[in-house]
Design a protein around this motif. Sequence first.
Motif, short mmCIF file in Angstrom:
data_model
loop_
_atom_site.label_atom_id
_atom_site.label_comp_id
_atom_site.label_asym_id
_atom_site.label_seq_id
_atom_site.Cartn_x
_atom_site.Cartn_y
_atom_site.Cartn_z
N PHE A 192 36.02 -8.65 19.03
CA PHE A 192 35.45 -9.64 17.96
C PHE A 192 34.44 -9.48 17.63
N ASN A 193 33.33 -9.10 18.48
CA ASN A 193 32.06 -8.95 17.93
C ASN A 193 31.90 -7.85 16.99
N ASN A 194 32.45 -6.53 17.24
CA ASN A 194 32.61 -5.69 16.23
C ASN A 194 32.99 -6.25 14.91
N THR A 195 34.15 -6.89 14.93
CA THR A 195 34.88 -7.44 13.84
C THR A 195 33.84 -8.19 12.91
N VAL A 196 33.23 -9.11 13.87
CA VAL A 196 32.18 -10.14 13.01
C VAL A 196 31.10 -9.46 12.48
N ASN A 197 30.59 -8.33 13.39
CA ASN A 197 29.53 -7.72 12.60
C ASN A 197 29.94 -6.83 11.26
N THR A 198 31.19 -6.13 11.37
CA THR A 198 31.62 -5.66 10.28
C THR A 198 31.72 -6.75 8.97
N ILE A 199 32.59 -7.61 9.19
CA ILE A 199 32.68 -8.70 8.14
C ILE A 199 31.52 -9.13 7.53
N THR A 200 30.53 -9.74 8.38
CA THR A 200 29.43 -10.18 7.94
C THR A 200 28.45 -9.38 7.29
N ARG A 201 28.41 -7.93 7.71
CA ARG A 201 27.64 -7.00 6.94
C ARG A 201 28.21 -6.37 5.67
N LYS A 202 29.49 -6.24 5.57
CA LYS A 202 30.26 -5.37 4.35
C LYS A 202 30.84 -6.42 3.44
N ASN A 203 31.40 -7.58 3.79
CA ASN A 203 32.15 -8.38 2.77
C ASN A 203 30.63 -9.29 2.00
N ILE A 204 30.55 -8.82 0.85
CA ILE A 204 29.58 -9.55 -0.01
C ILE A 204 29.91 -10.87 -0.36
N THR A 205 31.14 -11.15 -0.65
CA THR A 205 31.55 -12.41 -0.87
C THR A 205 31.25 -13.42 0.01
#
Length: 122
Positions: free
Chosen positions: A62-75
Amino acid sequence: MDSKKISIRPVLNLSSSIPIEDFQNRTVRPILKLQNELIVELFMFFCAKQKIEILNIKREKFNNTVNTITRKNITLRNQLLGLIIGQFTVKEFEFYKENDSEVNKRILTMIGQRIKDNQSEI
């Protein structure tokens, strides 16, 4: 109008002698606390819309998913930043304009941590 915005924020007695940290503690943290429920709902909505599985997964994933999404998804990043910046007063926005990169970085880090801390409610 600015006094109304400030009056609805939770009071957190934090300060610092470093201007960027003082801004973070006096402005950003209370706004994050005020907007916490909306931040979590927006994140869940985004994950559902993108068909990203976040329910019933282990904390580390979950933490890794949050990190990936909040860093890479510009929208999503821009929407999350908008939730916070939209609560600034004009004076706070003046400070933000001079320090936008650092403030954005701090906001997104704190948002990511808030989402992770709320995993049990997701």
